[in-house]
Design an enzyme around this catalytic site. Structure first.
Site, mmCIF file in Angstrom:
data_model
loop_
_atom_site.group_PDB
_atom_site.id
_atom_site.type_symbol
_atom_site.label_atom_id
_atom_site.label_comp_id
_atom_site.label_asym_id
_atom_site.label_seq_id
_atom_site.Cartn_x
_atom_site.Cartn_y
_atom_site.Cartn_z
ATOM 1 N N LYS A 38 -0.464 -39.409 30.667
ATOM 2 C CA LYS A 38 -0.112 -38.081 30.484
ATOM 3 C C LYS A 38 -0.439 -36.956 31.401
ATOM 4 O O LYS A 38 -1.388 -37.080 32.416
ATOM 5 C CB LYS A 38 -0.659 -37.793 28.875
ATOM 6 N N ARG A 95 -5.626 -34.077 13.493
ATOM 7 C CA ARG A 95 -4.671 -33.310 14.608
ATOM 8 C C ARG A 95 -3.458 -34.142 14.325
ATOM 9 O O ARG A 95 -2.242 -33.632 14.003
ATOM 10 C CB ARG A 95 -5.129 -33.549 15.992
ATOM 11 N N TYR A 106 -13.222 -8.438 42.777
ATOM 12 C CA TYR A 106 -12.666 -7.644 41.775
ATOM 13 C C TYR A 106 -13.763 -7.169 40.875
ATOM 14 O O TYR A 106 -14.520 -8.040 40.515
ATOM 15 C CB TYR A 106 -11.573 -8.170 40.965
ATOM 16 N N MET A 136 -6.544 -14.979 42.027
ATOM 17 C CA MET A 136 -5.457 -15.811 42.127
ATOM 18 C C MET A 136 -5.478 -16.761 43.226
ATOM 19 O O MET A 136 -5.111 -18.035 43.067
ATOM 20 C CB MET A 136 -4.311 -15.100 41.823
#
Length: 378
Positions: free
Chosen positions: A53, A147, A266, A319
């Protein structure tokens, strides 16, 4: 079954490389196959499947499945129908289970791709049976995860309704299998045995990667490893029994000297305690490098290997970029255009995750598509 793409190895540093590449993810398919064989040996007489998956945990569904097929794997697990359809294109004859179960209205798609849902409620069993074709299904029991799964107290009803389908697997999932002495593991096994007893002669499965190594050996008929196949350590209390599969490198884009007190990144979270040589590399959180690996004063941060020397992240992960303190690295390795290693033999998935305050599963599955990907081995 298809042909595995030709193996392409990372070029040595002395060779020219594609100047457009700022990040390269190398996936060692031979290590992936060997990890599957290792887990199969531990499983003994139980079949060893593979969870593929999330694009094979971020490393590429098609190449991973092809390598696993060549190694001998014949049973695969995906999360949803779309993943199942992609897996079916790679493996026309394999058994493929869909862990999401039966999403309302999805029966036609499942049947068209010959996918087997892991049914987790009485309603799903009834809807699957309503096709009138006695379709194959796994019955997923909830033994503590809360779940997915049929509650244990509904096991008798599930067995009765399952008479109208063709169960091929009875399964459950551990909550804390990475903790070998957790009492909950034994309680879950006992609950699962109670549910399984209602499905005579149907294969059973409970073991994910970590559960394969539990002292109770809850292998049953089929194990379904995922994380360990891709190099993650299923035994955090012991030495990792599998080989690394993913190696990640990034290119240095900029190098400069800064004076004491100068901030980086930043929000000025980090400032130089002394004169430093710093390098900016061309990967960031858009590529899957966690923001949690950000460095600020007094906090453990991510690291990269530069010329064989560990160099810490400094400032915020942005980013597209991470800045490193390369003051201690060899100068010839800390130059524009050179490569640094973020994942590999020295910095494993678990360490990268720990330094970012997350888990190795997230590190792998978030590896971005901007990386050039190279598959080696078979």
């Amino acid at each position: 079954m298809g042909i595995i793409e030709p193996a392409v190895r990372l070029r040595p540093r002395t060779e020219p490389s594609d100047p457009a590449e700022t990040g390269v993810l190398t996936v060692d398919l031979s290590a992936l196959a060997e990890n599957w064989r290792t887990l199969a040996r531990v499983a003994g007489d139980a079949e060893c499947g593979a969870v593929v998956k999330a694009d094979a945990y971020g490393l590429g569904l098609a190449p991973a499945m092809r390598a696993l097929l060549l190694a001998g794997c014949r049973t695969f697990f995906v999360a949803n129908v779309l993943e199942g359809e992609a897996a079916r294109m790679v493996a026309p004859d394999a058994t493929i289970y869909v862990l999401d179960g039966l999403v309302p209205g999805a029966a036609r798609r499942l049947m068209a791709a010959d996918l087997i849902p892991a049914l987790g409620s009485l309603g799903e069993i009834d809807e699957w049976a309503a096709t009138g074709r006695r379709p194959k299904a796994a019955i997923h029991f909830d033994t503590g995860m809360n779940r997915f799964g049929v509650p244990i107290h509904e096991a008798a009803q599930a067995a009765d309704r399952a008479r109208h389908i063709t169960p091929t697997l009875v399964m459950s999932h551990f909550v804390s299998s990475q903790m070998r002495d957790e009492p909950r593991n034994e309680r879950q096994i006992e609950a699962f045995l109670d549910a399984r007893a209602r499905f005579a002669n149907i294969p059973a499965s409970m073991s994910n990667s970590s559960a394969v190594f539990l002292p109770q050996r809850p292998h049953f008929d089929l194990i379904r490893p995922g994380y360990a196949l891709y190099g993650g350590n299923p035994t955090p209390y012991a030495e990792c029994p599998v080989r690394p599969v993913a190696r990640l490198k990034a290119r240095i884009l900029s190098v400069r000297e800064i004076e004491p007190g100068v901030c980086v990144g930043y929000d000025a979270l980090w400032s130089a305690p002394k004169r430093a040589r710093i390098a900016t590399i061309g990967v960031g959180y858009a590529d899957g490098v966690p923001v949690g690996a950000t460095a600020c004063d007094g906090k453990t941060a991510g690291e990269a290997l530069v010329g064989g020397v560990r160099c810490p992240f400094i400032g915020r992960v942005s980013m597209d970029y991470v800045v490193l303190d390369v003051s201690k690295a060899p100068k010839d390795a800390a130059q524009r255009g050179e490569w640094v290693e973020l994942l590999g033999d020295e910095i494993c998935v678990e360490e990268a995750a720990s330094r970012a305050g997350t888990i190795g599963y997230e590190i792998l599955t978030r590896l971005g598509m901007r990386f050039s990907r190279r598959y080696i081995g078979a």
